[in-house]
Design an enzyme around this catalytic site. Structure first.
Site, PDB file in Angstrom:
ATOM      1  N   GLU A  39      21.767  70.340 -32.035  1.00  0.00           N
ATOM      2  CA  GLU A  39      22.910  70.326 -32.962  1.00  0.00           C
ATOM      3  C   GLU A  39      22.568  69.390 -34.127  1.00  0.00           C
ATOM      4  O   GLU A  39      23.334  68.486 -34.463  1.00  0.00           O
ATOM      5  CB  GLU A  39      24.160  69.839 -32.220  1.00  0.00           C
ATOM      6  CG  GLU A  39      24.465  70.680 -30.976  1.00  0.00           C
ATOM      7  CD  GLU A  39      25.576  70.118 -30.109  1.00  0.00           C
ATOM      8  OE1 GLU A  39      25.506  68.913 -29.798  1.00  0.00           O
ATOM      9  OE2 GLU A  39      26.489  70.867 -29.743  1.00  0.00           O
ATOM     10  N   CYS A  87      34.977  69.483 -27.441  1.00  0.00           N
ATOM     11  CA  CYS A  87      34.966  68.435 -28.467  1.00  0.00           C
ATOM     12  C   CYS A  87      35.662  68.809 -29.772  1.00  0.00           C
ATOM     13  O   CYS A  87      36.437  68.029 -30.308  1.00  0.00           O
ATOM     14  CB  CYS A  87      33.546  67.950 -28.740  1.00  0.00           C
ATOM     15  SG  CYS A  87      32.483  69.146 -29.563  1.00  0.00           S
ATOM     16  N   CYS A  88      35.401  70.013 -30.308  1.00  0.00           N
ATOM     17  CA  CYS A  88      35.900  70.307 -31.648  1.00  0.00           C
ATOM     18  C   CYS A  88      37.428  70.406 -31.751  1.00  0.00           C
ATOM     19  O   CYS A  88      38.018  69.801 -32.660  1.00  0.00           O
ATOM     20  CB  CYS A  88      35.245  71.559 -32.213  1.00  0.00           C
ATOM     21  SG  CYS A  88      33.455  71.358 -32.479  1.00  0.00           S
ATOM     22  N   GLU A 104      28.404  72.136 -37.204  1.00  0.00           N
ATOM     23  CA  GLU A 104      29.474  71.941 -36.221  1.00  0.00           C
ATOM     24  C   GLU A 104      30.727  71.383 -36.885  1.00  0.00           C
ATOM     25  O   GLU A 104      30.649  70.512 -37.750  1.00  0.00           O
ATOM     26  CB  GLU A 104      28.961  70.974 -35.144  1.00  0.00           C
ATOM     27  CG  GLU A 104      29.918  70.798 -33.994  1.00  0.00           C
ATOM     28  CD  GLU A 104      29.386  69.827 -32.943  1.00  0.00           C
ATOM     29  OE1 GLU A 104      28.182  69.532 -32.934  1.00  0.00           O
ATOM     30  OE2 GLU A 104      30.207  69.362 -32.122  1.00  0.00           O
TER      31      GLU A 104
END
Lengths: 657, 657
Positions: free
Chosen positions: A320, A416-417, A336
């Protein structure tokens, strides 16, 4: 060390009200949909979703339930991010029921804390006795950081100290364990986060030991002999992630050299911007020149060589991570959502170091494009990865696209997002203004009002009214207890030419007012004074740096802060055969049917015909027929809300060379 | 089942002499450099290289040395491929010393064979008792196939039966073990190869049990219940490759459905073309309509939707596999050298089924471009992966390029491609001609001579003289014992317009002679007769199918069979900013300094200037300045022989739309 800065202050969230035709919809989504939904998910009450176990882990650690730890080594952080978002929501508007739920989980968290202050359900339940033995891989300090951020937000919202006291005790324990003093563990985190959190704790407690601890973590990072190697040996060569790659690849976590020597955006993009946020914040608080210069160097490398036009960062899925300068593929990109959120944190701290519109410009770019694209219009679907070009049918076929989803995923599939989007939007007010001495900086144009307490205890209310980002007309109205001398600094965005300002109806020369990207309007203000800012928003054709292979011969459209894109829904298949002539006009139109109404861009383009070619894969000496087609661009953030289809931000251009 | 074909025969290798200004260099490299070097490598005598252990494994299995098995589960096949190449070399020219070495290893291989015919050093040494328990993953039948191919080649070259008898005994054992009869194991291989090898064994022994066994393996493939699952259960769920992915992903080995139902090129490209080679060969031998139709369907899908202009196949590194129709990225491509070699095998077998120039056209394309590019001009460096676009500095930075090497690797770093190139080039003569009744087909234009035995025991020598691929002038001269009625079928390549043919000086109308891509020249020939073929070779501008995103707006240059490319060595950096005008002429020039001399293409192009842009990554309303530049294209096969640099096959075109 010489102080280089005078800290520019962020306004407390409870002094800002947002009442905006554009943003209120999204903020309400967070309050009404995202946060309640996430609470159900954290409590394993979503049918068909894999149980999170995050709340359960705390309950077991608190002795309230029986069972075993489940989830990732960083599972605790999901609860913390939720609680942080709740804190922000309660800062803005009280909600007894929500506060009761939050108090309930705080009680459990407090009970899960060990006598000496330690708090982490993975180690408490699954690996007791092993705490602080695998910092490079196991996110203990990362989880601690998120809990501190949550506690600060909740305390600031409610004035309740319980969770704040928990994290103070925890931070004190961390301070006892880590440091350069003899007998202390000279280590640091694998995933940066504690650094920025400790400065927030310092801000709310004024205890500068937390500032020093943050500085210790930042300055210790990347030193030789390398801590990751040392602790790896010490625990007998065991590792948590396969093949110990996270220990070996030190660029991944920006631990390849001391932060003060770093000059390139490398490794995991979220770790990078979280680290830089801590560095810039430390520079703002302490004036540390090394940190200031390193932050600025890293910022410059990131935004001038490693950022997408959408404010996305991270060119590759592997790690990432960033790739190398000017390597910005549009289709295999990572970008991301969390990384762009971290980029906004970094920009906000840079604005605290020095008010320069370049930071706010990038903040706005990331916010209106990547972050907003990260959440669907329903508030229940999310992108981790934000591509700038998608051909859906290859996503499942070619491994280079394995991470690219052509539709947003239901949020409980991710960890997470979605909570990161929630905490950013719930605290959006914090990003609009900063204050430095007698100057109030406006960085974002969002309707609502701000109550500004000036140094000498005077109070001024600044009202903003705008239909931004659809319109560039912004009206500021002053309310003041008394006549107040003050500079209002209005950001003139990088995309804007010919901005106009009038004060109580009188037009001013903007160019004469400009300092570092802000129109500095000095005045003695009284209730009823009005400032009108007009930011013309024509369609702008943007080109990429000539060293970027992936934008060569292509053009992207932008209007105001919004980057636009072509979608199959409007333009049919095979977007790669569309050429936008450089010399033909483009129109701005209102599309009332698109997600509640928005401005779209229409025009005529040339498209190479794909029929009549026949079977052969390659043909000699052939000229493809073309046709004129009507095309329609929609804002990038609105893509993928109308079913599966192709999408393109960078469109081939027919240039007149 | 109805026979659909009359088999077109390949000429025996010892009846073909190559004496060619272009190819003799490469064939000599194989004889003088590749084969000796590889022998040293197989014997672990290359300093600094990881030991192969391949010969040692056989010696241990033969009881001649002590030790343990080392290497991959398919390590035996390296010895087999080497021996096969040696067989081909000895067919063409005797070499006592080389033959002695080969006889030596054959003695060892024979000793390593078990009493019942089984031969595989991995299972004999490392997993005795486990043979035939993991066909899906462990390459036993694959290694068997390569040993059979080696034995056939060596027997045909030398007339010595020893290794042939070894593989006959092994094949008989395999026939005893596998089949649909009760008590037999109803399984098949994970990596196709045995199928094509058994047909070769049939050709040399005339024992049709090998033909039936090949047919069994092909027809059993992909049936339900699935054999991979059955044997996986039977051995208790153990696996050789991580996470049993090779068992689960059945498309990878084209075992997702019966071969007769397959219609798309999917999975591992080498497995695919090896399987298709067996299918087409079976169809040629038996006239099996199902196999014929499936081969043709798979051929068509591959060449019309999944092949690069260079004859490369396999769009992605993951699984060294095909992607989906029209997904042909130039930079993240795999296009393994071995896959294009397998494609040539497949084409050769299709030519045996039906003489149609489309197969020879593709064979030529793969041979002159990907296969030849696969080996460096020094014969000591090799590409596995053959990209059509390279920017060296991103190869190590972005994971999507992890498999792309911008320079050829020393061959001992690889195991499969170098010996595959060696066996193809050593047997190149086999691909030039085929014979069907009284027609001799010429598929490739390579100087030398062929001795053709016709059905009625007449003999004719066909001499070819040409400077192909640099020139399209080919002269054929006949030598015949007596006047011979015969049709000479000359391929008119797909890239050629306005071919001319004259017979003994008399010009013929080519169009009147054409059948399935060949000019059919019927005549009664006597010694001294001459046929002159002229294939004009202008520079051709090639376009890709409009559904291929990666060639949209781009053009590739081809001259004769050679695809050309731009290299940084000639054209500087930032090839992505070059635009080739569609309306300007291109010149063909002789470059005597380039790898011993070759024809290059030169011209004028437009290049966007990369200087003067400044720091910003994105700029509004800007028009990049351009300049006129001289450009030079070199043949694709010759790239990466002059140091590290950028390379591009598909170049942006400035079209007049």
């Amino acid at each position: 060390m010489e102080k280089v800065v005078l800290k520019t202050k962020t306004l407390p969230l409870n002094k800002i009200q947002i009442n905006d035709p554009f943003w209120s919809y999204y903020i309400n989504l967070v309050r009404d949909v995202v946060i309640p939904y996430q609470w159900e998910a954290l409590n394993d009450r979503i049918p068909d979703a894999e149980p999170s176990s995050a709340i359960k882990n705390f309950k077991i650690a608190a002795g309230e339930e029986e069972g075993e730890f489940h989830g990732m080594v960083f599972q605790d952080s999901d609860v913390a991010k939720w609680l942080e978002a709740v804190g922000y929501l309660l800062s803005v508007e009280s909600d007894e029921e929500l506060e009761k739920i939050a108090d309930g989980i705080i009680d459990i968290i407090a009970k899960a804390q060990l006598e000496d202050g330690y708090l982490n359900t993975y180690y408490t339940l699954k690996e007791p006795g092993k705490r602080w033995t695998d910092l490079s891989e196991c996110h203990e300090l990362y989880c601690a950081g998120h809990m501190i951020e949550a506690a600060v937000a909740y305390y600031q919202a409610t004035g309740k100290r319980k969770i704040l006291d928990v994290v103070i005790k925890f931070a004190d324990h961390i301070d006892d364990v880590f440091g350069t003093e003899p007998g202390k563990l000279r280590g640091y985190d694998g995933h940066q986060e504690i650094e920025l959190a400790l400065i927030k704790l310092y801000e709310v407690t004024s205890n500068d030991k937390y500032l020093r601890l943050s500085q210790y973590f930042l300055e210790e990072r990347g030193r030789k002999p390398h801590f990751y190697e040392e602790e790896f040996k010490k625990r007998g060569g065991t590792y948590h992630w396969p093949d110990s790659w996270m220990i070996r690849n030190k660029e991944y976590s920006q631990a390849h050299k001391p932060v003060s020597e770093q000059d390139k955006a490398v490794g995991h993009a979220v770790r990078f911007v979280y680290m830089c946020t801590g560095m810039a914040h430390l520079a703002a608080e302490t004036g540390n020149r090394e940190m200031y210069e390193a932050s600025k160097r890293l910022w410059n490398n990131m935004v001038s060589k490693n950022m997408y036009i959408t404010g996305g960062i991270g060119s590759q899925s592997h790690g990432e991570a960033f790739s190398t300068d000017y390597d910005l593929p549009n289709d295999t990109v990572y970008a991301e959502t969390c990384a762009s959120i971290g980029l906004i944190f970094f920009a906000q701290r840079m604005l605290q170091v020095e008010p320069n519109s370049q930071y706010a410009d990038i903040m706005e770019r990331a916010l209106y494009n990547t972050v907003l694209a990260g959440m669907g219009h329903d508030g229940k679907s999310f992108f981790y990865v934000n591509p700038l070009e998608v051909e859906p049918h290859v996503c499942g076929s070619n491994h280079i696209y394995h991470h690219v989803k052509p539709t947003r995923q239901r949020w409980f599939g991710c960890a997470c997002c979605p909570p990161n989007v929630a905490r950013l939007l719930a605290s959006l007010g914090q990003y609009i203004y900063t204050v430095r001495e007698n100057t109030v900086y406006t960085h974002l144009y969002i309707s609502g009002q701000a109550e500004i307490e000036l140094d000498d205890n005077r109070r001024l209310i600044l009202e903003q009214e705008t239909n931004y980002p659809w319109s560039g007309n912004i009206q500021f109205t002053i309310k003041a207890d008394q006549e107040t001398e003050l500079t209002l600094a209005l950001r003139i965005p990088d995309w804007c030419e010919n901005a106009e300002i009038s004060i109580n109806g009188e037009l001013k020369s903007v160019s004469a007012l400009m300092i570092d990207g802000y129109a500095m309007i000095k005045g003695t203000w009284k209730t009823g004074d009005q400032i009108n800012l007009v930011l013309p928003m024509p369609v702008v054709r943007v080109k990429g740096h000539p060293l970027v292979r992936h934008t060569a011969g292509k053009v992207a459209l932008q209007r105001g802060p919004l980057v636009y894109c072509l979608e199959e829904a409007d333009n049919g298949q095979n977007l790669h055969q569309i050429l936008l002539p450089s010399d033909r006009s483009l129109e701005i139109e209102e599309d009332e049917n698109l997600l509640g109404g928005m401005k779209v861009i229409t025009g005529e383009a040339i498209k190479r015909k794909t029929e009549n070619w026949g079977e052969a894969l390659y043909k000699p000496n052939i000229h493809l027929e073309t046709e004129s087609v009507s095309i329609k661009f929609i804002p990038y953030f609105a893509w993928a809300n109308r079913g599966l289809g192709e999408m393109q931000v960078w469109v081939n251009e027919k240039e007149t060379l």
